[in-house]
Design an enzyme around this catalytic site. Structure first.
Site, PDB file in Angstrom:
ATOM      1  N   SER A 141      23.411  31.688 -75.687  1.00 13.35           N
ATOM      2  CA  SER A 141      22.378  32.061 -76.673  1.00 13.35           C
ATOM      3  C   SER A 141      21.206  32.648 -75.899  1.00 13.35           C
ATOM      4  CB  SER A 141      21.926  30.794 -77.403  1.00 13.35           C
ATOM      5  OG  SER A 141      20.739  31.011 -78.130  1.00 13.35           O
ATOM      6  N   TYR A 154      19.440  21.698 -77.861  1.00 12.47           N
ATOM      7  CA  TYR A 154      20.136  22.993 -77.931  1.00 12.47           C
ATOM      8  C   TYR A 154      19.788  23.862 -76.733  1.00 12.47           C
ATOM      9  CZ  TYR A 154      21.892  27.327 -80.125  1.00 12.47           C
ATOM     10  OH  TYR A 154      22.575  28.491 -80.400  1.00 12.47           O
TER      11      TYR A 154
HETATM   12  P1  NAD Z   1      28.827  28.372 -87.302  1.00 10.94           P
HETATM   13  O1  NAD Z   1      28.255  27.096 -87.815  1.00 10.94           O
HETATM   14  O2  NAD Z   1      29.325  29.382 -88.285  1.00 10.94           O
HETATM   15  O3  NAD Z   1      29.975  28.088 -86.258  1.00 10.94           O
HETATM   16  C1  NAD Z   1      30.054  26.921 -85.506  1.00 10.94           C
HETATM   17  C2  NAD Z   1      31.515  26.602 -85.321  1.00 10.94           C
HETATM   18  O4  NAD Z   1      31.623  25.434 -84.526  1.00 10.94           O
HETATM   19  C3  NAD Z   1      32.241  26.332 -86.633  1.00 10.94           C
HETATM   20  O5  NAD Z   1      33.480  26.988 -86.628  1.00 10.94           O
HETATM   21  C4  NAD Z   1      32.427  24.829 -86.623  1.00 10.94           C
HETATM   22  O6  NAD Z   1      33.600  24.427 -87.317  1.00 10.94           O
HETATM   23  C5  NAD Z   1      32.541  24.577 -85.151  1.00 10.94           C
HETATM   24  N1  NAD Z   1      32.271  23.200 -84.761  1.00 10.94           N
HETATM   25  C6  NAD Z   1      31.137  22.480 -84.947  1.00 10.94           C
HETATM   26  N2  NAD Z   1      31.308  21.253 -84.459  1.00 10.94           N
HETATM   27  C7  NAD Z   1      32.565  21.191 -83.951  1.00 10.94           C
HETATM   28  C8  NAD Z   1      33.320  20.175 -83.318  1.00 10.94           C
HETATM   29  N3  NAD Z   1      32.822  18.949 -83.125  1.00 10.94           N
HETATM   30  N4  NAD Z   1      34.586  20.469 -82.941  1.00 10.94           N
HETATM   31  C9  NAD Z   1      35.113  21.692 -83.167  1.00 10.94           C
HETATM   32  N5  NAD Z   1      34.438  22.698 -83.749  1.00 10.94           N
HETATM   33  C10 NAD Z   1      33.181  22.435 -84.149  1.00 10.94           C
HETATM   34  O7  NAD Z   1      27.701  29.022 -86.379  1.00 10.94           O
HETATM   35  P2  NAD Z   1      27.665  30.351 -85.495  1.00 10.94           P
HETATM   36  O8  NAD Z   1      26.330  30.915 -85.720  1.00 10.94           O
HETATM   37  O9  NAD Z   1      28.855  31.190 -85.687  1.00 10.94           O
HETATM   38  O10 NAD Z   1      27.651  29.731 -84.019  1.00 10.94           O
HETATM   39  C11 NAD Z   1      28.690  29.893 -83.074  1.00 10.94           C
HETATM   40  C12 NAD Z   1      28.128  29.778 -81.672  1.00 10.94           C
HETATM   41  O11 NAD Z   1      27.196  30.833 -81.451  1.00 10.94           O
HETATM   42  C13 NAD Z   1      27.369  28.486 -81.408  1.00 10.94           C
HETATM   43  O12 NAD Z   1      27.645  28.022 -80.095  1.00 10.94           O
HETATM   44  C14 NAD Z   1      25.915  28.905 -81.524  1.00 10.94           C
HETATM   45  O13 NAD Z   1      25.068  28.090 -80.758  1.00 10.94           O
HETATM   46  C15 NAD Z   1      25.997  30.315 -80.957  1.00 10.94           C
HETATM   47  N6  NAD Z   1      24.873  31.189 -81.336  1.00 10.94           N
HETATM   48  C16 NAD Z   1      24.647  31.492 -82.659  1.00 10.94           C
HETATM   49  C17 NAD Z   1      23.575  32.331 -82.975  1.00 10.94           C
HETATM   50  C18 NAD Z   1      23.265  32.727 -84.410  1.00 10.94           C
HETATM   51  O14 NAD Z   1      22.209  33.317 -84.655  1.00 10.94           O
HETATM   52  N7  NAD Z   1      24.137  32.481 -85.378  1.00 10.94           N
HETATM   53  C19 NAD Z   1      22.748  32.816 -81.961  1.00 10.94           C
HETATM   54  C20 NAD Z   1      23.011  32.471 -80.637  1.00 10.94           C
HETATM   55  C21 NAD Z   1      24.085  31.658 -80.339  1.00 10.94           C
END
Ligand code: NAD
Length: 259
Positions: A141, A154
């Site tokens: 991130s 985080y």
């Molecule tokens: P999201 O909530 O759509 O996806 C998170 C995923 O993690 C889901 O598929 C969920 O089922 C899974 N998950 C959560 N806990 C789990 C567990 N205990 N075991 C297995 N799977 C689990 O969110 P996203 O925005 O797609 O985030 C995905 C990644 O990207 C994360 O690591 C997040 O920190 C990172 N990220 C997101 C953003 C953003 O703006 N959306 C920005 C930077 C980084």
């Protein structure tokens, strides 16, 4: 480009993970999608990817907060073929002042957002070495490179992911296995979409003002990163052109970390 290679994407039944799984499948990779939920819809996602892209796609339930299940996910995926692409994406968030941050949430975020990447990597590397080629892509991130208040767990986990990425890259530098981190700013996922509606109510603002002044306050382009942009970066990191990119945090953040 990736025909015959098996890719595991942790936390991939929604958002960025699902987008990356689709992008890799579109390049011919067999994909394993994962979450801890094991619903009918999760299996249907895999079935849809398989039929759309003519690849093998499988849903594997594994809780990324449990060490043994992280290793088990790699073992299960290897039944399709050696795991040569590993995308560590599972992640959760919790926002609270450091003095009020619940210990349970701290441990959960460190386990899911950081430790799972260590356990899956440790389990996948021997197979990648044996196969003679591999790509490890950690979805960190902008918070892996910079901080925001109230996100102690985080930010710590994501900085840890960047450190793990560099260490693994150095250990594997003389193999054909690379390890990199993608560092997105705000990505327009279904989760973020829901937050816009909540913030409109909280701040009594219209949609555009909430996006510009609240959600994207720190993103200079004032535009969300698209899920497809992350998928395209993952595909590029799997290409031969990226063979000499290793140990690198790659920002896709609309200029956030240039501030
Ligand atoms: P999201 O909530 O759509 O996806 C998170 C995923 O993690 C889901 O598929 C969920 O089922 C899974 N998950 C959560 N806990 C789990 C567990 N205990 N075991 C297995 N799977 C689990 O969110 P996203 O925005 O797609 O985030 C995905 C990644 O990207 C994360 O690591 C997040 O920190 C990172 N990220 C997101 C953003 C953003 O703006 N959306 C920005 C930077 C980084």
């Amino acid at each position: 480009m990736l025909k015959g290679k098996t890719a595991v994407i942790t936390g991939s039944n929604s958002g960025i993970g699902l987008g990356v799984a689709k992008a890799l499948a579109a390049e011919g990779a067999n994909v394993v999608i994962n979450s801890f939920t094991d619903r009918r819809e999760d299996h249907e996602l895999a079935e849809k990817i398989a039929s759309e892209h003519g690849v093998t796609a499988k849903y594997v339930k594994a809780d990324m907060s449990v060490d043994a299940e992280c290793r088990g996910l790699i073992e299960e995926a290897a039944k399709i073929g050696p795991v040569q692409i590993l995308v560590n994406n599972a992640g959760i968030q919790h926002v609270a002042k450091v003095e009020d941050f619940p210990a349970e949430k701290w441990h959960q975020i460190i386990a899911i957002n950081l430790s799972s990447a260590f356990f899956t990597t440790a389990a996948a590397v021997p197979g990648m070495k044996k196969a003679g080629w591999g790509r490890i892509i950690n979805i960190a991130s902008a918070h892996g490179l910079t901080a925001s208040p109230y996100k102690s767990a985080y930010v710590s986990a994501k900085h840890g992911v960047v450190g793990l990425t560099k260490t693994v890259a150095l250990e594997l530098a003389e193999t054909a296995i690379t390890c990199n981190a993608i560092c997105p700013g705000y990505v327009k996922t279904p989760l973020v979409e829901g937050q816009i509606d909540d913030q409109m109510k909280t701040h009594n603002m219209d949609r555009e003002t909430v996006i510009r002044e609240v959600m994207l306050e720190r993103q200079p382009t004032k535009q969300f990163v698209k899920i497809e942009d992350i998928g395209a970066m993952a595909v590029f990191l799997c290409s031969d052109a990226a063979a000499q990119i290793t140990g690198t945090p790659l920002s896709i953040d609309g200029g956030w970390t240039a501030l």
